[in-house]
Scaffold this motif. Structure first.
Motif, PDB file in Angstrom:
ATOM      1  N   ASP A 127      -0.770  -6.492 -43.278  1.00  0.00           N
ATOM      2  CA  ASP A 127      -2.083  -5.903 -43.017  1.00  0.00           C
ATOM      3  C   ASP A 127      -3.100  -6.946 -42.550  1.00  0.00           C
ATOM      4  O   ASP A 127      -3.875  -6.696 -41.627  1.00  0.00           O
ATOM      5  CB  ASP A 127      -2.609  -5.187 -44.260  1.00  0.00           C
ATOM      6  N   LEU A 128      -3.121  -8.105 -43.214  1.00  0.00           N
ATOM      7  CA  LEU A 128      -4.089  -9.124 -42.826  1.00  0.00           C
ATOM      8  C   LEU A 128      -3.826  -9.628 -41.409  1.00  0.00           C
ATOM      9  O   LEU A 128      -4.769  -9.871 -40.648  1.00  0.00           O
ATOM     10  CB  LEU A 128      -4.054 -10.290 -43.815  1.00  0.00           C
ATOM     11  N   ARG A 129      -2.556  -9.796 -41.060  1.00  0.00           N
ATOM     12  CA  ARG A 129      -2.242 -10.258 -39.709  1.00  0.00           C
ATOM     13  C   ARG A 129      -2.583  -9.190 -38.672  1.00  0.00           C
ATOM     14  O   ARG A 129      -3.080  -9.493 -37.593  1.00  0.00           O
ATOM     15  CB  ARG A 129      -0.762 -10.624 -39.627  1.00  0.00           C
ATOM     16  N   GLU A 141      -0.135   3.774 -32.834  1.00  0.00           N
ATOM     17  CA  GLU A 141       1.142   3.282 -32.319  1.00  0.00           C
ATOM     18  C   GLU A 141       1.158   1.763 -32.224  1.00  0.00           C
ATOM     19  O   GLU A 141       2.176   1.115 -32.472  1.00  0.00           O
ATOM     20  CB  GLU A 141       1.437   3.884 -30.941  1.00  0.00           C
ATOM     21  N   LEU A 142       0.000   1.183 -31.864  1.00  0.00           N
ATOM     22  CA  LEU A 142      -0.086  -0.272 -31.765  1.00  0.00           C
ATOM     23  C   LEU A 142       0.096  -0.918 -33.136  1.00  0.00           C
ATOM     24  O   LEU A 142       0.792  -1.928 -33.278  1.00  0.00           O
ATOM     25  CB  LEU A 142      -1.438  -0.654 -31.164  1.00  0.00           C
ATOM     26  N   ILE A 143      -0.504  -0.325 -34.140  1.00  0.00           N
ATOM     27  CA  ILE A 143      -0.384  -0.859 -35.496  1.00  0.00           C
ATOM     28  C   ILE A 143       1.029  -0.660 -36.027  1.00  0.00           C
ATOM     29  O   ILE A 143       1.601  -1.557 -36.672  1.00  0.00           O
ATOM     30  CB  ILE A 143      -1.425  -0.191 -36.415  1.00  0.00           C
ATOM     31  N   GLN A 155      -5.208 -10.214 -35.834  1.00  0.00           N
ATOM     32  CA  GLN A 155      -4.670 -10.445 -34.495  1.00  0.00           C
ATOM     33  C   GLN A 155      -4.693  -9.212 -33.598  1.00  0.00           C
ATOM     34  O   GLN A 155      -4.574  -9.346 -32.380  1.00  0.00           O
ATOM     35  CB  GLN A 155      -3.234 -10.974 -34.595  1.00  0.00           C
ATOM     36  N   ILE A 156      -4.847  -8.026 -34.173  1.00  0.00           N
ATOM     37  CA  ILE A 156      -4.819  -6.815 -33.353  1.00  0.00           C
ATOM     38  C   ILE A 156      -6.130  -6.055 -33.427  1.00  0.00           C
ATOM     39  O   ILE A 156      -6.762  -5.772 -32.398  1.00  0.00           O
ATOM     40  CB  ILE A 156      -3.643  -5.901 -33.784  1.00  0.00           C
ATOM     41  N   VAL A 157      -6.566  -5.715 -34.634  1.00  0.00           N
ATOM     42  CA  VAL A 157      -7.755  -4.868 -34.779  1.00  0.00           C
ATOM     43  C   VAL A 157      -9.026  -5.627 -34.414  1.00  0.00           C
ATOM     44  O   VAL A 157      -9.876  -5.108 -33.685  1.00  0.00           O
ATOM     45  CB  VAL A 157      -7.834  -4.320 -36.218  1.00  0.00           C
ATOM     46  N   MET A 158      -9.167  -6.848 -34.886  1.00  0.00           N
ATOM     47  CA  MET A 158     -10.396  -7.601 -34.633  1.00  0.00           C
ATOM     48  C   MET A 158     -10.616  -7.897 -33.149  1.00  0.00           C
ATOM     49  O   MET A 158     -11.736  -7.732 -32.648  1.00  0.00           O
ATOM     50  CB  MET A 158     -10.388  -8.897 -35.442  1.00  0.00           C
ATOM     51  N   PRO A 159      -9.609  -8.338 -32.390  1.00  0.00           N
ATOM     52  CA  PRO A 159      -9.856  -8.549 -30.951  1.00  0.00           C
ATOM     53  C   PRO A 159     -10.270  -7.281 -30.216  1.00  0.00           C
ATOM     54  O   PRO A 159     -11.016  -7.346 -29.236  1.00  0.00           O
ATOM     55  CB  PRO A 159      -8.507  -9.080 -30.445  1.00  0.00           C
TER      56      PRO A 159
END
Length: 315
Positions: free
Chosen positions: A204-206, A192-194, A210-214
């Motif tokens: 996808d890169l953003r 849902e976040l994605i 900004q979301i998956v990596m943190p």
């Protein structure tokens, strides 16, 4: 006549007229004093088995030539502490150059490996991505089947990578196991976040940056440590792909010192006629090889359990 309850965890004996709990398995019982003492003794012995050799290596590297001669080799009790071995090793000779090579290969290789692994793991974690299943099965097949040393060497030679630093990075740049761990963690990120980020116009890169990596700092820290330790400790690729002694990393110089008893160029005179001991040189190179891992590992240790378990269970 004996009456019993219908519950699975308790039974009642009519003769005693009271409730009694069934016996628990041995591993669920609280530890006894003898058990705690035995565990403490085993842990203490394990710690001593690790710390005592490390202590001897460090103390010997800091000992003078006279102290090492009096001790007959390795020194246990510190005496006449001196840093001459480290001063000679880091004065710009072969060991200094080898240390710089190891640092450069470790930093560059870790960045490259993490970039490829994260991009690959994120792509495989998205359902419906192009060639998802075929790529995943191909990667997993390489975990069980390999081409072997000779075909790998011929491939590196054909690509013109022999006697280059790329030969220390590219042949072992990607670990499928690390990719699978990262993929399992990325699959645990809330869809849902994605989806909400996609609705807001994020690519996808953003989304990855900004979301998956943190949200994946724990597993990223652990995998980074795996790659960094692997590059820092690697010696085999250099031994078969490099012929120039000046390009050798620190681990290969350590092998020459310990196994072949070859003193680095520039230290021979100091060992033969000066205050420097050959054993002190060997121990000092060992300390230099162990120091980065010993320094950086505690900072990643807090992420190790969370990163590995979550990445291995999910997905």
């Amino acid at each position: 006549m004996t009456a019993t309850t219908t519950g699975p965890d308790r039974s009642r004996t009519a003769a005693r007229g009271r409730w009694t709990a069934p016996a628990r398995p041995v591993w669920e019982e609280p530890p006894t004093r003898a058990g705690l003492t035995a565990k403490g003794a085993v842990l203490a012995l394990a710690c001593l088995a690790v710390l005592v050799p490390l202590w001897i290596v460090v103390v010997t590297s800091l000992s003078s030539k006279r102290t090492i001669t009096e001790a007959g080799g390795l020194v246990v009790v510190p005496k006449d502490i001196t840093f001459i071995a480290y001063q000679e090793l880091l004065s710009g000779g072969q060991v200094t150059r080898a240390a710089l090579v190891s640092v450069g290969v470790t930093v560059t290789g870790t960045l490259f490996s993490m970039t490829v692994s994260i991009l690959c793991a994120y792509g495989l974690s998205r359902p419906g991505s192009l060639g998802h299943r075929a790529i995943l099965l191909t990667l997993m097949a390489t975990m069980f089947f390999g081409a072997g040393l000779i075909p790998t060497y011929l491939l590196v030679q054909t690509l013109g990578l022999t006697d280059t630093y790329l030969a220390l990075i590219l042949p072992s740049a990607v670990s499928v196991f690390n990719i699978l761990v990262l993929r399992g963690f990325f699959m645990g990120v809330s869809p849902e976040l994605i989806d909400s980020a996609r609705i807001d116009g994020a690519g996808d890169l953003r989304i990855l940056w900004q979301i998956v990596m943190p949200l994946s700092r724990a597993v990223v820290a652990v995998i980074t440590l795996f790659y960094a330790v692997g590059y820092w400790s690697a010696w085999f690729n250099a031994s078969i792909y490099l012929s120039d002694q000046k390009m050798m990393p620190l681990q290969n110089v350590l092998i020459q010192l310990v196994q072949k008893q070859e003193i680095p160029v520039g230290l021979g005179q100091a060992v033969k006629a000066g205050p420097l001991s050959g054993i002190a040189v060997q121990m000092a190179v060992m300390v230099l090889a162990l120091l980065p891992v010993a320094v950086f590992s505690p900072f990643v240790q807090k992420h190790f359990k969370k990163g590995m378990l979550t990445g291995a269970v999910k997905g």
